[in-house]
Design an enzyme around this catalytic site. Structure first.
Site, short mmCIF file in Angstrom:
data_model
loop_
_atom_site.label_atom_id
_atom_site.label_comp_id
_atom_site.label_asym_id
_atom_site.label_seq_id
_atom_site.Cartn_x
_atom_site.Cartn_y
_atom_site.Cartn_z
N TRP A 135 55.54 86.16 28.50
CA TRP A 135 54.55 86.19 27.42
C TRP A 135 53.80 84.87 27.43
O TRP A 135 54.42 83.80 27.39
CB TRP A 135 55.30 86.39 26.10
CG TRP A 135 54.48 86.42 24.87
CD1 TRP A 135 53.34 87.13 24.65
CD2 TRP A 135 54.74 85.70 23.66
NE1 TRP A 135 52.88 86.91 23.38
CE2 TRP A 135 53.72 86.03 22.74
CE3 TRP A 135 55.75 84.82 23.26
CZ2 TRP A 135 53.68 85.52 21.46
CZ3 TRP A 135 55.72 84.31 21.98
CH2 TRP A 135 54.69 84.66 21.09
N ASP A 194 64.94 85.49 23.31
CA ASP A 194 63.85 86.04 22.52
C ASP A 194 64.01 87.56 22.49
O ASP A 194 63.83 88.23 23.50
CB ASP A 194 62.51 85.65 23.15
CG ASP A 194 61.31 86.04 22.29
OD1 ASP A 194 61.51 86.60 21.20
OD2 ASP A 194 60.16 85.81 22.73
N ALA A 203 62.38 90.47 20.91
CA ALA A 203 61.17 90.83 20.16
C ALA A 203 60.93 92.33 20.06
O ALA A 203 60.03 92.74 19.32
CB ALA A 203 59.95 90.17 20.81
N LYS A 248 57.32 94.49 15.74
CA LYS A 248 57.15 95.68 16.57
C LYS A 248 58.05 96.82 16.13
O LYS A 248 57.60 97.96 15.98
CB LYS A 248 57.44 95.35 18.04
CG LYS A 248 56.42 94.42 18.69
CD LYS A 248 56.71 92.97 18.40
CE LYS A 248 55.76 92.04 19.14
NZ LYS A 248 55.97 90.63 18.78
#
Length: 390
Positions: A126, A206, A208, A241
């Site tokens: 990312w 992470d 996400a 998300k």
């Protein structure tokens, strides 16, 4: 004073959004913006969120400040879903952050205060990961994330860990890798976890997109495997998300350790950093998540909505994989990848051509958001890809 500022490049994704919006062709396809879309092309508010918001509207008695740590009921309600129902809660605590981005920034800043000097990171990643690391003043050391066959490159990670120095941390995607969709397999995580323990490299994970890959439990496998082996870690989590709360910016930062004093200090430093950065995190979205996770019926409805999202994205991936080969592009690997994103090996000229000739908008890196594909446009997309890639 302000005239001394250096010009900054325009954000490529924002520019792409403007180009797509200005395109008059009704058959245009947006594969750039990184949000979930239904088969009708919408990004709706979850049913469970609407129900929680209605409850919040009726029951919330104040909008007074909560403090830099945010809604701790939200933070702790997430723990069994992220870390597992049997995880030792004495090892973990956290605080709310503005989105996964805020959680990553907190984690990097806390790690820096703890002595971290360098971040090891697989690429591509990312784009904001690198920006956050460099903005915090840490060195970034990259290694390759994917192989030529489209699988996760475990050997590259092993080599990076083998060359690590004191003060290194490694940033790993827990699931649904952005931008490639290529995740470490359970068998690979089984190797990664003890390797992290033996090398002493500090893990920052992470997470996400939990629930958008293979399910809430499966998507947490790597994180939980690592935490079963290492004494301490940091975790950045996003609800943007998997609860559809993009604009409400809902995230959490967690510290995991067996030392109660170290845990308290990690959160105290996090609170200090948060106070100087955003003071207090936005409350509304986190409060809605807390209400969902404290109500069995709302939790069940939320999980059902995640199932619907995951099934739709799996359908898209299966359809793309069924194309097998489009010019030189092997499509089958897309079927075993996870989450919203995949990368296509297209040149800048080909990405421009597919946009100009067919109205297909994607990032300049070749990253596509597969949720932008529907039953009504997927065959047109495959034909457009064949036209420019062949």
């Amino acid at each position: 004073m302000l005239e001394t500022l250096s010009p900054q490049p325009a954000d490529a994704l924002l520019a792409l959004i403007k180009l797509h919006n200005a395109d008059p062709r009704p058959e245009k396809i947006d594969l750039g913006v990184g949000v979930y879309r239904t088969s009708e092309g919408d990004t709706p508010v979850f049913r469970s969120i609407k129900a929680a918001e209605a409850k919040l509207l009726a029951e919330q008695e104040s909008k007074a400040y909560l403090g830099p740590e945010g809604d701790m009921g939200f933070v702790r309600a997430l723990i069994p879903f992220v870390f597992g129902k049997d995880f030792d809660t004495a090892r973990v605590d956290g605080m709310q952050a503005p989105g996964g981005t805020g959680a990553v920034r907190l984690a990097i800043e806390v790690a820096k205060r703890a002595g971290a000097k360098r971040v090891l990171m697989g690429v591509p990643s990312w784009p904001n990961h690198a920006q956050i690391v460099t903005a915090a003043g840490l060195e970034l050391k990259t290694f390759r994330h994917t192989t030529a066959e489209g699988t996760a490159d475990l050997d590259a990670l092993k080599a990076a860990l083998g060359e690590a120095m004191e003060g290194d941390i490694v940033l790993l995607h827990g699931c649904c890798h952005n931008p490639t969709g290529v995740d470490y397999t359970p068998a690979q995580w089984d190797e990664i976890a003890p390797l992290l323990a033996s090398t002493g490299v500090f893990p920052l994970i992470d997470l996400a997109y939990q629930g958008l890959g293979e399910g809430m439990e499966a998507d947490a496998y790597g994180l939980r495997k690592v935490l079963a082996h290492v004494p301490e870690a940091l975790v950045a989590y996003s609800c943007d998300k998997n609860f559809g709360l993009y604009r409400d910016r809902v995230g959490a930062f967690y510290a995991v350790t067996g030392d109660a004093g170290a845990l308290e200090r990690a959160l105290a430093n996090g609170a200090t950093i948060a106070r100087a950065s955003w003071s207090m995190p936005p409350d509304h979205g986190a409060a809605a998540v807390r209400l969902i996770l404290s109500d069995e019926a709302l939790t069940a409805d939320w999980l059902a909505e995640l199932d619907e999202m995951r099934d739709r994205m799996r359908w898209v991936r299966d359809r793309l994989a069924a194309a097998q080969q489009v010019g030189p592009i092997a499509m089958a690997p897309l079927g075993i990848q996870n989450g919203l994103f995949s990368m296509l090996p297209l040149s800048g000229e080909q990405i421009l051509a597919i946009r100009e000739r067919h109205g297909v908008y994607m990032a300049g890196s070749g990253r596509i958001n597969i949720a932008g594909l529907t039953d009504g446009n997927i065959e047109a997309f495959i034909a457009a890809l064949a036209d420019v890639a062949g």
